[in-house]
Motif scaffolding. Structure first.
Motif, PDB file in Angstrom:
ATOM      1  N   ASN A   1       1.444  -1.380  -0.098  1.00  0.00           N
ATOM      2  CA  ASN A   1       0.364   0.496  -0.229  1.00  0.00           C
ATOM      3  C   ASN A   1       0.898   1.450  -0.165  1.00  0.00           C
TER       4      ASN A   1
ATOM      5  N   SER B   1       2.417   1.915  -3.127  1.00  0.00           N
ATOM      6  CA  SER B   1       1.903   2.654  -4.802  1.00  0.00           C
ATOM      7  C   SER B   1       1.105   3.437  -4.595  1.00  0.00           C
ATOM      8  N   LEU B   2       1.315   4.112  -2.616  1.00  0.00           N
ATOM      9  CA  LEU B   2       0.806   5.130  -2.653  1.00  0.00           C
ATOM     10  C   LEU B   2       1.625   6.536  -3.025  1.00  0.00           C
TER      11      LEU B   2
ATOM     12  N   ILE C   1      -5.147   2.979  -6.915  1.00  0.00           N
ATOM     13  CA  ILE C   1      -4.020   1.981  -5.611  1.00  0.00           C
ATOM     14  C   ILE C   1      -4.877   0.996  -5.757  1.00  0.00           C
TER      15      ILE C   1
END
Length: 235
Positions: A12, A15-16, A53
Motif C-alpha cells: 500500500n 503504491s501510494l 491504488i
C-alpha cells in the motif's frame, strides 16, 4: 505490535508513493500507472485515486509476491527432500542448459515440471476464497443443491489442491512423482489422470477469471529454479 503474519501494508505504501511521485513529476507514457491515470481523467465518475491504488496493488502483489512465494516454496520442499533434489539436479545437469536457463531448453523436462506443479499444488500463491456471485436465476450444483442468485460462493485453492480423490493419497506431502507416469500405468490412463489433476489444480483460479499472468509467473519460476539447481549445489 500486531500478532500474526505480516500484512500487505508495504505494498500500500509503495503504491501510494508512486502515485504521489507521478503527480509531482507529471504523467508520461509507457507504464501501467500512466494508463490508469488516463482512465481516471477520461472517467472521473468511475475512477478515483483509491481505484488507481487498487490497480497498482494488483500489479505489485499478484505480479511479484505470489510468484516469489512459489519460488521460495519450491526451494524449501526440494531441499527438504534429498531424493527429489538429486533427481532434479541430475535431470537439469544432463540437459546441457544455458545460463540462465532458456524456456525452450526446459519446457520439456518432465521432472522439473513435476516439481513445479507439486510446489504450486501444495503451496498455492493465493490462500483465500476466490469468491464469485451467483448470477440471476441461481445455479444448481452437480449434487442437486440449488444456490439462489446473489449468493457469494467460493473455493480455496489450499483446500481444492488437497483433494485425495483427484491427487491421490498423502496430499499434504510433497511428492512430485504423482505428476509422472507410474510403473505399469498405461499412457491412456496416465494422460486421463494427469488431465484431471491439471484441470482441478486451483492455484491460478479457473475459467474466465483465471489469473492473466499465470504463464509469465510459471516462466519466471521455472527458469529461476532450473538455473539455481543447475548452477549451484544447494543445501
Amino acid at each position: 505490535m500486531r500478532i500474526g503474519p505480516p500484512t500487505f501494508l508495504w505494498a500500500n505504501i509503495f503504491s501510494l508513493e508512486q502515485l504521489h511521485r507521478r503527480y509531482q513529476e507529471g504523467n508520461h507514457d509507457g507504464d501501467f500507472l500512466s494508463k490508469f491515470l488516463e482512465l481516471k481523467q477520461k472517467n472521473p465518475e468511475l475512477v478515483d485515486d483509491n481505484t488507481v491504488i487498487l490497480w497498482l496493488l494488483s500489479n505489485v502483489l499478484a505480479g511479484s509476491d505470489s510468484t516469489a512465494g512459489t519460488m521460495c516454496a519450491t526451494i524449501y520442499y526440494v531441499l527438504k527432500n534429498p531424493g527429489v533434489c538429486q533427481r532434479l539436479c541430475d535431470e537439469l545437469r544432463g540437459a546441457n542448459l544455458s545460463s540462465p536457463a532458456q524456456w525452450k531448453e526446459i519446457k520439456a523436462l518432465k521432472y522439473l515440471e513435476a516439481v513445479m506443479r507439486e510446489s504450486m499444488r501444495i503451496n498455492p500463491g493465493v490462500g483465500l476464497m476466490l469468491e464469485r456471485i451467483v448470477p440471476k436465476g441461481g445455479h444448481t450444483l452437480p449434487d442437486g443443491r440449488f444456490v439462489p442468485e446473489g449468493t457469494t460462493v467460493g473455493m480455496n485453492p489450499w483446500v481444492i489442491n488437497r483433494n485425495e480423490t483427484v491427487f491421490g493419497a498423502n496430499t499434504h506431502e510433497f511428492i512430485p512423482e504423482r505428476w509422472l507416469q507410474n510403473p505399469g500405468e498405461t499412457e491412456e490412463a496416465y494422460q486421463a489422470r494427469f488431465s484431471k489433476m491439471k484441470s482441478t489444480d486451483f492455484t491460478f483460479g479457473a475459467g474466465s477469471r483465471a489469473c492473466l499472468g499465470r504463464y509469465l509467473s510459471q516462466l519466471e519460476s521455472f527458469k529461476l529454479i532450473a538455473t539455481l539447481f543447475n548452477t549451484f549445489d544447494v543445501s
